[in-house]
Structure formats: structure tokens, C-alpha cells
Design a protein around this motif. Structure first.
Motif, mmCIF file in Angstrom:
data_model
loop_
_atom_site.group_PDB
_atom_site.id
_atom_site.type_symbol
_atom_site.label_atom_id
_atom_site.label_comp_id
_atom_site.label_asym_id
_atom_site.label_seq_id
_atom_site.Cartn_x
_atom_site.Cartn_y
_atom_site.Cartn_z
ATOM 1 N N UNK A 198 -26.113 29.071 59.412
ATOM 2 C CA UNK A 198 -24.950 29.611 59.135
ATOM 3 C C UNK A 198 -24.894 30.507 60.694
ATOM 4 N N UNK A 199 -26.031 30.914 61.119
ATOM 5 C CA UNK A 199 -25.937 31.649 62.524
ATOM 6 C C UNK A 199 -25.639 30.526 63.645
ATOM 7 N N UNK A 200 -25.585 29.187 63.467
ATOM 8 C CA UNK A 200 -25.328 28.258 64.382
ATOM 9 C C UNK A 200 -23.713 28.235 64.303
ATOM 10 N N UNK A 201 -23.447 28.272 63.052
ATOM 11 C CA UNK A 201 -21.958 28.186 62.981
ATOM 12 C C UNK A 201 -21.056 29.388 63.767
ATOM 13 N N UNK A 202 -21.912 30.508 63.781
ATOM 14 C CA UNK A 202 -21.550 31.756 64.343
ATOM 15 C C UNK A 202 -21.449 31.367 65.890
ATOM 16 N N UNK A 203 -22.623 30.902 66.197
ATOM 17 C CA UNK A 203 -22.696 30.691 67.768
ATOM 18 C C UNK A 203 -21.681 29.607 68.277
ATOM 19 N N UNK A 204 -21.289 28.674 67.243
ATOM 20 C CA UNK A 204 -20.539 27.574 67.869
ATOM 21 C C UNK A 204 -18.943 27.877 67.636
ATOM 22 N N UNK A 205 -18.787 29.219 66.958
ATOM 23 C CA UNK A 205 -17.429 29.631 67.018
ATOM 24 C C UNK A 205 -16.574 29.324 65.766
ATOM 25 N N UNK B 54 -22.257 40.565 58.132
ATOM 26 C CA UNK B 54 -21.852 39.905 56.874
ATOM 27 C C UNK B 54 -20.537 38.952 57.287
ATOM 28 N N UNK B 55 -20.295 38.045 56.243
ATOM 29 C CA UNK B 55 -19.402 36.927 56.669
ATOM 30 C C UNK B 55 -18.651 36.937 55.244
ATOM 31 N N UNK B 56 -17.204 36.634 55.615
ATOM 32 C CA UNK B 56 -16.339 36.463 54.475
ATOM 33 C C UNK B 56 -16.389 35.169 54.004
ATOM 34 N N UNK B 57 -16.253 35.144 52.199
ATOM 35 C CA UNK B 57 -16.446 33.940 51.758
ATOM 36 C C UNK B 57 -15.490 32.898 52.254
ATOM 37 N N UNK B 58 -14.365 33.353 52.472
ATOM 38 C CA UNK B 58 -13.137 32.181 52.917
ATOM 39 C C UNK B 58 -13.605 31.999 54.239
ATOM 40 N N UNK B 59 -14.352 32.564 55.133
ATOM 41 C CA UNK B 59 -14.659 32.179 56.575
ATOM 42 C C UNK B 59 -15.776 31.311 56.370
ATOM 43 N N UNK B 60 -16.849 31.382 55.620
ATOM 44 C CA UNK B 60 -17.755 30.694 55.155
ATOM 45 C C UNK B 60 -17.484 29.316 54.653
ATOM 46 N N UNK C 25 -25.211 29.595 49.324
ATOM 47 C CA UNK C 25 -24.042 29.012 48.802
ATOM 48 C C UNK C 25 -23.622 27.796 49.161
ATOM 49 N N UNK C 26 -23.980 27.412 50.316
ATOM 50 C CA UNK C 26 -23.435 26.270 50.985
ATOM 51 C C UNK C 26 -24.717 25.071 51.125
ATOM 52 N N UNK C 27 -25.654 25.627 50.425
ATOM 53 C CA UNK C 27 -26.767 24.736 50.586
ATOM 54 C C UNK C 27 -27.394 24.029 51.821
ATOM 55 N N UNK C 28 -27.398 25.261 52.746
ATOM 56 C CA UNK C 28 -28.040 24.889 53.783
ATOM 57 C C UNK C 28 -28.865 26.113 54.507
ATOM 58 N N UNK C 29 -29.666 26.165 55.571
ATOM 59 C CA UNK C 29 -30.480 27.364 55.793
ATOM 60 C C UNK C 29 -29.813 28.249 56.514
ATOM 61 N N UNK C 30 -30.299 29.533 56.621
ATOM 62 C CA UNK C 30 -29.592 30.753 57.115
ATOM 63 C C UNK C 30 -29.520 30.356 58.771
ATOM 64 N N UNK D 15 -24.823 33.082 52.057
ATOM 65 C CA UNK D 15 -23.755 32.287 52.462
ATOM 66 C C UNK D 15 -24.658 30.697 52.725
ATOM 67 N N UNK D 16 -25.744 30.797 53.170
ATOM 68 C CA UNK D 16 -26.627 29.542 53.152
ATOM 69 C C UNK D 16 -26.693 28.994 51.955
#
Length: 76
Positions: free
Chosen positions: A28-35, A51-57, A20-25, A17-18
Motif C-alpha cells: 500500500x505504501x508503494x502505491x502511494x510512492x508510485x502515485x 488514511x486512505x479512501x476506500x475508493x482510492x484503494x 482488504x486487498x490481500x497484500x502487505x502494508x 487497506x492491505x
């Protein structure tokens, strides 16, 4: 989240996911932590790969980028 309704081809790891988005892993974990992003757990009792769904990412990235509103100023 109901796993039977998810196409396995639409699932990815935090690293994927990272990339794909051009960010660090860690982002992505911070996005989870922030909801902003919810992990799909394939194992029992919260064990196994997250695992993470493409649409959610894509939704989490869009929300993050919209809030950043960074303005790049050219160097003088």
C-alpha cells in the motif's frame, strides 16, 4: 484533499487497506510512492495518521492487478 467531503467510514489505515486487498502494508505504501494512491492526512502539518479512501484503494489495486498480468502455470 478536502476532508469535509469525505465520509469517515470510508477511511482506512494502510494495514486495513492491505488486509482488504490481500497484500502487505508495504505494498500500500508503494502505491502511494508510485502515485497510485493518495493519503488523507487528518493531522496538521503532515502529522497524524495517514488514511486512505476506500475508493482510492480499490482504484490503486485495480491498476496494479491490471498491470501485473501474471500467468500461473501449473507444475508438471
Amino acid at each position: 484533499m478536502e476532508l469535509t467531503a469525505i465520509d469517515p467510514r470510508d477511511l482506512m489505515t494502510a494495514t486495513q487497506a492491505a488486509a482488504l486487498c490481500g497484500v502487505r502494508p508495504v505494498t500500500v505504501r508503494q502505491w502511494v510512492f508510485k502515485g497510485l494512491l493518495t493519503a488523507v492526512n487528518l493531522g496538521e502539518h503532515d502529522k497524524g495518521p495517514k488514511l486512505y479512501r476506500l475508493q482510492d484503494v480499490a482504484r490503486a489495486e485495480k491498476a496494479t492487478r491490471a498491470r501485473a498480468r501474471r500467468v500461473l502455470v501449473p507444475a508438471a
